[in-house]
Design a protein around this motif. Structure first.
Motif, PDB file in Angstrom:
ATOM      1  N   GLY A  91       8.830   6.703  -2.775  1.00 20.12           N
ATOM      2  CA  GLY A  91       9.410   8.022  -3.014  1.00 20.12           C
ATOM      3  C   GLY A  91       9.617   8.780  -1.699  1.00 20.12           C
ATOM      4  O   GLY A  91       8.814   8.669  -0.768  1.00 20.12           O
ATOM      5  N   ALA A  92      10.715   9.554  -1.643  1.00 19.55           N
ATOM      6  CA  ALA A  92      11.002  10.338  -0.427  1.00 19.55           C
ATOM      7  C   ALA A  92       9.924  11.412  -0.277  1.00 19.55           C
ATOM      8  O   ALA A  92       9.863  12.339  -1.065  1.00 19.55           O
ATOM      9  N   ASN A  93       9.091  11.252   0.720  1.00 22.54           N
ATOM     10  CA  ASN A  93       7.963  12.186   0.878  1.00 22.54           C
ATOM     11  C   ASN A  93       8.297  13.329   1.827  1.00 22.54           C
ATOM     12  O   ASN A  93       7.767  14.417   1.700  1.00 22.54           O
ATOM     13  N   ARG A  94       9.177  13.022   2.809  1.00 25.43           N
ATOM     14  CA  ARG A  94       9.551  14.067   3.781  1.00 25.43           C
ATOM     15  C   ARG A  94      11.068  14.059   3.913  1.00 25.43           C
ATOM     16  O   ARG A  94      11.634  13.085   4.398  1.00 25.43           O
ATOM     17  N   LEU A 152       0.820  -1.221   0.000  1.00 27.17           N
ATOM     18  CA  LEU A 152       0.000   0.000   0.000  1.00 27.17           C
ATOM     19  C   LEU A 152       0.853   1.270   0.000  1.00 27.17           C
ATOM     20  O   LEU A 152       2.021   1.239  -0.351  1.00 27.17           O
ATOM     21  N   GLY A 153       0.249   2.353   0.389  1.00 27.41           N
ATOM     22  CA  GLY A 153       0.914   3.652   0.292  1.00 27.41           C
ATOM     23  C   GLY A 153       2.050   3.827   1.289  1.00 27.41           C
ATOM     24  O   GLY A 153       2.230   3.036   2.212  1.00 27.41           O
ATOM     25  N   GLY A 154       2.816   4.882   1.098  1.00 26.92           N
ATOM     26  CA  GLY A 154       3.928   5.180   2.000  1.00 26.92           C
ATOM     27  C   GLY A 154       4.019   6.666   2.287  1.00 26.92           C
ATOM     28  O   GLY A 154       3.313   7.479   1.690  1.00 26.92           O
ATOM     29  N   ASN A 155       4.893   6.996   3.229  1.00 24.69           N
ATOM     30  CA  ASN A 155       5.200   8.406   3.522  1.00 24.69           C
ATOM     31  C   ASN A 155       6.659   8.431   3.969  1.00 24.69           C
ATOM     32  O   ASN A 155       6.973   8.679   5.131  1.00 24.69           O
ATOM     33  N   ALA A 156       7.544   8.095   3.016  1.00 27.57           N
ATOM     34  CA  ALA A 156       8.936   7.812   3.361  1.00 27.57           C
ATOM     35  C   ALA A 156       9.704   9.032   3.870  1.00 27.57           C
ATOM     36  O   ALA A 156       9.724  10.069   3.203  1.00 27.57           O
ATOM     37  N   PRO A 157      10.355   8.883   5.032  1.00 29.49           N
ATOM     38  CA  PRO A 157      11.273   9.929   5.472  1.00 29.49           C
ATOM     39  C   PRO A 157      12.628   9.733   4.799  1.00 29.49           C
ATOM     40  O   PRO A 157      13.048   8.597   4.548  1.00 29.49           O
ATOM     41  N   PHE A 158      13.295  10.830   4.497  1.00 31.76           N
ATOM     42  CA  PHE A 158      14.644  10.789   3.917  1.00 31.76           C
ATOM     43  C   PHE A 158      15.472  11.705   4.824  1.00 31.76           C
ATOM     44  O   PHE A 158      15.371  12.922   4.751  1.00 31.76           O
ATOM     45  N   GLY A 165      21.373  10.635  -3.707  1.00 32.07           N
ATOM     46  CA  GLY A 165      20.312   9.705  -3.276  1.00 32.07           C
ATOM     47  C   GLY A 165      18.951  10.379  -3.314  1.00 32.07           C
ATOM     48  O   GLY A 165      17.954   9.772  -3.733  1.00 32.07           O
ATOM     49  N   ALA A 166      18.905  11.625  -2.890  1.00 31.57           N
ATOM     50  CA  ALA A 166      17.625  12.355  -2.849  1.00 31.57           C
ATOM     51  C   ALA A 166      17.049  12.528  -4.250  1.00 31.57           C
ATOM     52  O   ALA A 166      15.833  12.463  -4.449  1.00 31.57           O
ATOM     53  N   MET A 167      17.920  12.738  -5.240  1.00 28.54           N
ATOM     54  CA  MET A 167      17.431  12.915  -6.617  1.00 28.54           C
ATOM     55  C   MET A 167      16.696  11.658  -7.092  1.00 28.54           C
ATOM     56  O   MET A 167      15.647  11.742  -7.725  1.00 28.54           O
ATOM     57  N   ILE A 168      17.258  10.501  -6.753  1.00 26.02           N
ATOM     58  CA  ILE A 168      16.611   9.244  -7.171  1.00 26.02           C
ATOM     59  C   ILE A 168      15.374   8.986  -6.323  1.00 26.02           C
ATOM     60  O   ILE A 168      14.295   8.685  -6.835  1.00 26.02           O
ATOM     61  N   ALA A 169      15.542   9.104  -5.002  1.00 25.66           N
ATOM     62  CA  ALA A 169      14.444   8.747  -4.098  1.00 25.66           C
ATOM     63  C   ALA A 169      13.248   9.677  -4.279  1.00 25.66           C
ATOM     64  O   ALA A 169      12.117   9.288  -4.007  1.00 25.66           O
ATOM     65  N   LYS A 170      13.482  10.898  -4.703  1.00 27.36           N
ATOM     66  CA  LYS A 170      12.361  11.832  -4.874  1.00 27.36           C
ATOM     67  C   LYS A 170      11.835  11.885  -6.305  1.00 27.36           C
ATOM     68  O   LYS A 170      10.631  11.877  -6.524  1.00 27.36           O
ATOM     69  N   PHE A 171      12.733  11.947  -7.298  1.00 32.18           N
ATOM     70  CA  PHE A 171      12.277  12.311  -8.647  1.00 32.18           C
ATOM     71  C   PHE A 171      12.109  11.153  -9.624  1.00 32.18           C
ATOM     72  O   PHE A 171      11.703  11.366 -10.761  1.00 32.18           O
TER      73      PHE A 171
END
Ligand code: NAP
Length: 459
Positions: free
Chosen positions: A265-268, A230-236, A250-256
């Motif tokens: 995806g990095a949500n926060r 199901l859904g997520g709200n991943a912290p980075f 890492g943030a470029m991949i995890a977010k975009f």
């Protein structure tokens, strides 16, 4: 049913949809065919799955193009998705031969205990549009390897990738009734039919938490096995001792990746105060250079959002965050590449209680919050009903062990921005789901344990 290209609204193709009566018939045929499929030797099932893998790799370019046309992701990402999708077929072609049972030392003289692993039976699955190839194989490959039949409803936005995989499966020798793709524009009807059908033994779902909860309720009526991704709200999290350049990578991949339309995806983004400004400066430099374009265009890095509704959600969450006091470091508006394109955006000063920090953004908008201490970072990171993926960057070995232990998530990536692989168990805790996909554990989701007690064996 027309399938639209989210980059420009063009009709890519039209597909046949299936009525309730037709899907009921397909489930019954799958159930009739599964016995022969389960009776095939594991070695033979393995060889057939391997042939499917080879065909997927052979048709990598066509599959990638279909994927880009219907879901919008850049072609380079679509090619990576083909490889990722194929990797599950390869992995489970190998696991097919290793569904070992066990023998247990007996509790009494003259009795013996054997435990075998049996296919669950006929399975049904519902998949989303954001990884239209990989979500099909991550479910069907272990099901088929285990000796199950499976009927899958892909998202109405992306049935073509699923149908292309089905065509290759048939070519590889997988019996037609054992793997069926049933496109439909009536998801509630199919969901209810799958969940309440007496013949279906298991339902596997990837999608939003809201629909997952609905399916769980419906599946209760016939006590089905369930897997829920199901859904997520991943912290980075970026700690002050991190390698900031690596964290930005890492943030470029995890977010975009996939224009931010990923469950992991990095949500926060939580950044420690002493490196906050440096991180934001380097991150914005990279984000502002991203090429936003139709995924088929050379060098495209950010494609469109899947629908107009998805676009409006991203736009309104961003506007709301700005009105609630967040600051705009980059972007923040529609992009002129097309109606459903949003400019990659960076927001700073996001407070933990803002809507953008509580909900899945599912778009190319990075939301950054600063923190002071490790305890505060952990409190913020765990303050969500979701528990799918999490990320953190640090060079302190003690912190690696501590934070990994304390993060309440099914998956933790340390100094890495990408964690999906067929060899490791993918899945979430809390309201992010039940069960795991990938790895040897993913196969267990499609197997039942049978305990056999044999008596009368003498002394
Ligand atoms: P969604 O609305 O839940 O849709 C997912 C699937 O469910 C689609 O096939 C959809 O069909 C179907 N569906 C919609 N309403 C239904 C109903 N009432 N009964 C039965 N099925 C129904 O999710 P989405 O917005 O398309 O996908 C994004 C979500 O998936 C995000 O929350 C994301 O985090 C999650 N996701 C999770 C993972 C994971 O592994 N944990 C992976 C990828 C995505 P139609 O599209 O035809 O309406």
């Amino acid at each position: 049913m027309p399938v639209l290209n989210p980059a420009n609204g063009d009709v890519v193709a039209s597909v046949r949809t299936y009525s309730e009566t037709e899907i009921d018939e397909i489930i019954r045929k799958a159930d009739a065919a599964r016995h022969d499929w389960a009776a095939v030797t594991a070695k033979e099932r393995s060889a057939i799955l391997r042939a499917w893998f080879d065909l997927i790799i052979l048709h990598r370019e066509e599959l990638a193009e279909i994927c880009t046309r219907e879901c919008g992701k850049p072609l380079a990402e679509a090619r990576t998705e083909v490889d990722y999708a194929a990797s599950f077929v390869e992995w489970y072609s190998e696991e097919a031969k290793r569904a070992y049972g066990e023998t247990i030392p007996s509790f009494a003289v003259g009795k013996s205990i054997v435990v075998t692993k049996e296919p669950v039976g006929t399975c049904a699955a519902i998949t989303p549009w954001n990884f239209p190839l990989a979500m099909i194989t991550r479910k069907s490959a272990p099901a088929l390897a285990a000796g199950c039949a499976i009927v899958i409803k892909p998202s109405e936005a992306t049935p073509l990738s699923a149908l292309a995989l089905e065509a290759l499966a048939v070519k590889a020798g997988i019996p037609t009734d054992v793997l069926r793709i049933v496109p439909s524009d009536d998801a509630p009807m199919v969901g209810k039919l799958f969940c309440t059908h007496p013949t279906v033994r298991k339902i596997s779902f990837t999608g939003s938490t809201a629909i997952g909860k609905l399916l769980l309720e419906q599946a209760g009526s016939t006590v089905k096995r369930v897997s829920m991704e199901l859904g997520g709200n991943a912290p980075f999290i970026v700690f002050g001792d991190a390698d900031v350049d690596a964290a930005v990578d890492g943030a470029m991949i995890a977010k975009f990746r996939n224009a931010g339309q990923s469950c992991i995806g990095a949500n926060r983004m939580l950044v420690q105060r002493d490196v906050h400004d440096l991180f934001v400066e380097k991150f914005v430099a990279r984000v502002s250079a991203l090429k936003v374009a139709n995924g088929l265009e050379e060098g495209a890095q950010i494609g469109p959002l899947i629908t107009d509704t998805a676009f409006k959600k991203v736009e309104s969450l961003t506007d709301l965050a700005l009105s609630q006091g967040a600051s705009l470091a980059w972007g923040g508006s529609h992009h002129n590449a097309g109606a459903q394109f949003y400019t990659p955006t960076v927001l700073t000063g996001v407070a933990p209680d803002m809507d953008i920090a509580r909900q899945e953004i599912f778009g190319p908008v990075a939301s950054i919050t600063s923190f002071q201490s490790e305890d505060e970072a952990l409190r913020l990171a765990n303050d969500t009903r979701y528990g799918l993926a999490s990320y953190f960057y640090t060079r302190d070995i003690g912190r690696v062990a501590r934070v990994m232990r304390e993060l309440e998530y099914g998956m933790v990536a340390v100094n890495e921005g990408l964690l999906g692989t067929e060899v490791a168990p993918f899945g979430g805790i809390k309201e992010s789901g039940l069960g795991r996909e990938g790895s040897r554990h993913g196969m267990d989701e499609y197997l039942e344990l049978k305990y056999g007690l044999i008596g009368g064996l003498g002394t």
